[in-house]
Design an enzyme around this catalytic site. Structure first.
Site, PDB file in Angstrom:
ATOM      1  N   SER A 103       0.914  -1.285  -0.111  1.00  0.00           N
ATOM      2  CA  SER A 103      -0.104  -0.144   0.026  1.00  0.00           C
ATOM      3  C   SER A 103       0.868   1.053  -0.014  1.00  0.00           C
ATOM      4  O   SER A 103       0.581   2.360  -0.656  1.00  0.00           O
ATOM      5  CB  SER A 103      -0.790  -0.031   1.259  1.00  0.00           C
ATOM      6  OG  SER A 103      -1.785  -1.014   1.100  1.00  0.00           O
ATOM      7  N   GLU A 123       2.188  -0.480  15.282  1.00  0.00           N
ATOM      8  CA  GLU A 123       2.602   0.862  14.881  1.00  0.00           C
ATOM      9  C   GLU A 123       3.495   1.425  15.950  1.00  0.00           C
ATOM     10  O   GLU A 123       4.426   2.265  15.879  1.00  0.00           O
ATOM     11  CB  GLU A 123       1.340   1.811  14.283  1.00  0.00           C
ATOM     12  CG  GLU A 123       0.839   1.370  13.086  1.00  0.00           C
ATOM     13  CD  GLU A 123      -0.311   0.167  13.307  1.00  0.00           C
ATOM     14  OE1 GLU A 123      -0.475  -0.130  14.455  1.00  0.00           O
ATOM     15  OE2 GLU A 123      -1.019  -0.148  12.387  1.00  0.00           O
ATOM     16  N   PHE A 145      -3.062   5.730  11.047  1.00  0.00           N
ATOM     17  CA  PHE A 145      -2.196   4.807  12.060  1.00  0.00           C
ATOM     18  C   PHE A 145      -0.848   5.378  12.292  1.00  0.00           C
ATOM     19  O   PHE A 145      -0.151   4.693  13.162  1.00  0.00           O
ATOM     20  CB  PHE A 145      -2.170   3.303  11.326  1.00  0.00           C
ATOM     21  CG  PHE A 145      -3.680   2.937  10.929  1.00  0.00           C
ATOM     22  CD1 PHE A 145      -4.879   3.498  11.980  1.00  0.00           C
ATOM     23  CD2 PHE A 145      -3.887   2.058   9.737  1.00  0.00           C
ATOM     24  CE1 PHE A 145      -6.119   2.744  11.377  1.00  0.00           C
ATOM     25  CE2 PHE A 145      -5.240   1.767   9.709  1.00  0.00           C
ATOM     26  CZ  PHE A 145      -6.238   2.125  10.496  1.00  0.00           C
ATOM     27  N   ARG A 152      -4.161   8.064  -1.692  1.00  0.00           N
ATOM     28  CA  ARG A 152      -4.171   6.789  -2.354  1.00  0.00           C
ATOM     29  C   ARG A 152      -4.823   6.827  -3.930  1.00  0.00           C
ATOM     30  O   ARG A 152      -4.197   6.112  -4.605  1.00  0.00           O
ATOM     31  CB  ARG A 152      -5.301   6.087  -1.560  1.00  0.00           C
ATOM     32  CG  ARG A 152      -5.984   4.570  -2.382  1.00  0.00           C
ATOM     33  CD  ARG A 152      -7.076   4.065  -1.463  1.00  0.00           C
ATOM     34  NE  ARG A 152      -7.490   3.061  -2.281  1.00  0.00           N
ATOM     35  CZ  ARG A 152      -8.742   2.847  -2.650  1.00  0.00           C
ATOM     36  NH1 ARG A 152      -9.864   3.662  -2.094  1.00  0.00           N
ATOM     37  NH2 ARG A 152      -9.258   1.781  -3.514  1.00  0.00           N
TER      38      ARG A 152
END
Lengths: 282, 317
Positions: free
Chosen positions: B40, B61, B86, B170
């Protein structure tokens, strides 16, 4: 190398420093500082490849130390000062305006010996693992030591770091827990029921050593055994059984001295119990 | 109106992937960490070329932030990558202590930022991240607008000594800035000179603002477009220079009102040059599932809404 008697004298002096520092600052955390004193003194005087003359924050070619339980600054600063990282007279500035000896470790004032800020609990083991991994990438064989609290180990991030260190085979990481069984609100068992830390760390895939945090021989053996783990591909956790407030009868074994300051008459009593040393007060 | 050509839609996160690889080739100290989002974050090429310097952290994380700080202490230049929520909201305290207060040279690569994350919905669409990162003393906040600029911003972040928050997205969006234009941290870019209103934009809203400026031009309104690729430190001079000329502004951002670029600009103008200001942002809402384009329209962040806001600002002059 310091002899057992020398270590004892340094530890007594460090405990005197701790009490005098928190009384002068009218704040601070004496209980856990006194339970981890013998461990930290032993580490800094006999086991770490570290010296005030060569200290640098990136720890190139030498060992590093992270105080994950950041509130233990009284014992940390006193040990560093007694080991020569900065003048012992500076201990009098603990928690005062403008001091390099912040309530919790800070890198902003560039106090020699401090590698990273800490205080918000559960984070130091991750930083220590990162330094250990950096040393692996640099093909260095030096160790990274990290002091955690048992209360602190209620933080989930400690266990994230535990998983990470095993996965990345950080056998140059030596963590140790001041297993004094106390935290602010009471005994650890009554606050969060952490259970058997040894079984938990073993299940996580760490080499686990249980030792007596107030017996210099036991501490010595534990660190030596931990260092022998280099090459095993596993990080090591030493669980040092200890007493909060160790060395002073009315402070020992209770959570009540986690973050409390002795009254003047209590300080006098405590210092009398500890006795004086040739090193002298700051 | 200055003409911009979309050379082919690309996602800004791919710009990060290219920038990261280039930064890694230029400096052996660059390392990359992710919390199970290598694909990603477009870290595959870096991981393939530098397997030892790619550090998989798993879905953890908080530890990733601390480990990156530790690596930075040893002289590495770590890029930590995950979805924007995150690597900000989830780990705010870790970033605060280990990176910002701890003065470690960590780069926070924040992908899928804003509402254009799309179909996953509000749990993953952070509209608060800029506010959180702006609040941290010393944190540099970058929000490039297209693929090319994200490549360059990544290279600039790697060269800069100190904590950087690098925000990107994205969806595939127009790629229209010059390919090799050096990214200068702290400099706003005048995308189009104008005289009637200033459209102050960042990230995905820069292209939307250019479209809005085109539409306004057809109605005889001259709009200056500023690309605020660095949100902190903010290029106050560029904003003041433009407002002295145009006399009013719109601030458009894919972020909520509280703590965003709009409030930052409002602070500058209120203190130094009070002028009519209209905000185009997510206001005080959570997102929802939808396509990126549908969400930008529904939350009032597209060119049509920016053009409308420009007219409101002009009317208040």
């Amino acid at each position: 190398m310091q002899t057992k008697d020398q270590l004892k004298a340094i530890s007594t002096q460090v405990r005197r420093d701790i009490l005098r520092m928190v009384c002068m600052a009218k704040s601070g955390h004496p209980g856990g500082s006194m339970s981890s004193t013998d461990i930290l003194v032993s580490l800094y005087f006999n086991h770490m490849n570290q010296s005030p003359a060569t200290w640098r924050r990136d720890a190139k070619g030498q060992d590093a130390f992270i105080l994950s339980a950041g509130h233990l600054t009284p014992v940390y600063y006193s040990t560093l000062a007694r080991a020569g990282y900065f003048p012992v007279s500076e201990l009098a500035t603990f928690r005062q305006m403008g001091t390099r000896l912040q309530g919790h470790p800070s890198v902003r004032k560039q106090l020699p010996g401090v590698f990273q800020a800490s205080g918000s609990l559960g984070q130091g083991l991750s930083a220590a693992a990162g330094i250990a991994l950096g040393k692996k990438l640099d093909k260095e064989n030096n160790f990274v030591f990290c002091l955690c609290g048992d209360g602190e180990s209620e933080e989930g991030q400690i266990w994230e770091a535990g998983m990470f260190a095993v996965h990345h085979k950080l056998d140059n990481l030596i963590a140790f827990t001041d297993w004094n069984g106390q935290q602010i609100d009471g005994p650890v068992a009554s606050v969060a029921g952490e259970g058997d830390l040894a079984a938990k760390w073993e299940a996580w895939g760490w080499r686990v050593i249980v030792a007596d945090g107030h017996d210099f021989e036991s501490i010595d053996q534990a660190f030596n055994l931990a260092k022998a783990g280099l090459g095993s591909g596993q990080p090591t956790m030493i669980l040092f059984k200890s007493d909060m407030g160790h060395g002073v009868d009315f402070m020992a074994g209770t959570h009540k001295w986690h973050g409390s300051v002795p009254k003047p008459e209590q300080l006098e009593d405590a210092l009398n119990q500890l006795g004086t040393t040739p090193l002298g007060d700051f | 109106m200055k003409k911009y050509t979309d050379t082919g839609k690309k996602d800004t996160r791919s710009g990060f992937g290219v920038g990261l690889l280039k930064a890694g080739q230029a400096n052996p100290n660059v390392v990359a960490l992710t919390a199970d989002l290598k694909g990603s974050l477009k870290m595959d090429a870096f991981a393939a070329e530098f397997p030892e310097r790619f550090i998989q952290c798993g879905i953890a994380e908080a530890n990733m932030v601390g480990a990156a700080a530790g690596l930075a202490i040893t002289g590495k230049i770590p890029f930590i990558g995950s979805f924007a929520e995150f690597v900000t909201g989830r780990v705010y305290d870790q970033i605060r202590q280990e990176v910002a207060y701890g003065c470690t040279n960590v780069k926070i690569a924040s992908s899928h930022a804003g509402i254009t994350l799309g179909e996953d919905g509000a749990t993953h669409q952070t509209m608060e991240d800029i506010a959180l990162m702006r609040a941290l003393p010393g944190m540099v906040v970058l929000n490039p607008c297209d693929f090319n600029q994200t490549v360059q911003a990544t290279l600039a972040a790697a060269k800069y000594n100190g904590p950087v928050y690098l925000r990107f997205g994205r969806p595939s969006v127009p790629n229209f800035t010059p390919e090799d234009e050096e990214f200068v941290i702290g400099k706003a870019i005048v995308m189009n000179p104008g005289t009637d209103v200033t459209l102050i934009a960042t990230g995905h809203t820069v292209w939307e603002s250019l479209l809005a400026a085109e539409a306004l031009e057809a109605e005889g309104i001259s709009a200056e477009v500023l690309d605020i690729a660095t949100i902190k430190p903010l290029d106050e001079k560029a904003i003041l220079d433009s407002l002295r000329k145009t006399g009013c502004a719109v601030v458009a951002e894919e972020h909520n009102h509280a703590g965003g670029l709009g409030e930052a600009v409002a602070g500058v103008l209120a203190a130094q040059l009070p002028r009519p200001l209209v905000f185009v942002n997510g206001e005080d809402k959570f997102g929802q599932s939808g396509t990126p384009a549908a969400l930008m329209a529904a939350y009032g962040l597209d060119a049509a809404h920016i053009a409308e806001a420009a007219k409101k600002a002009i009317a208040r002059k």
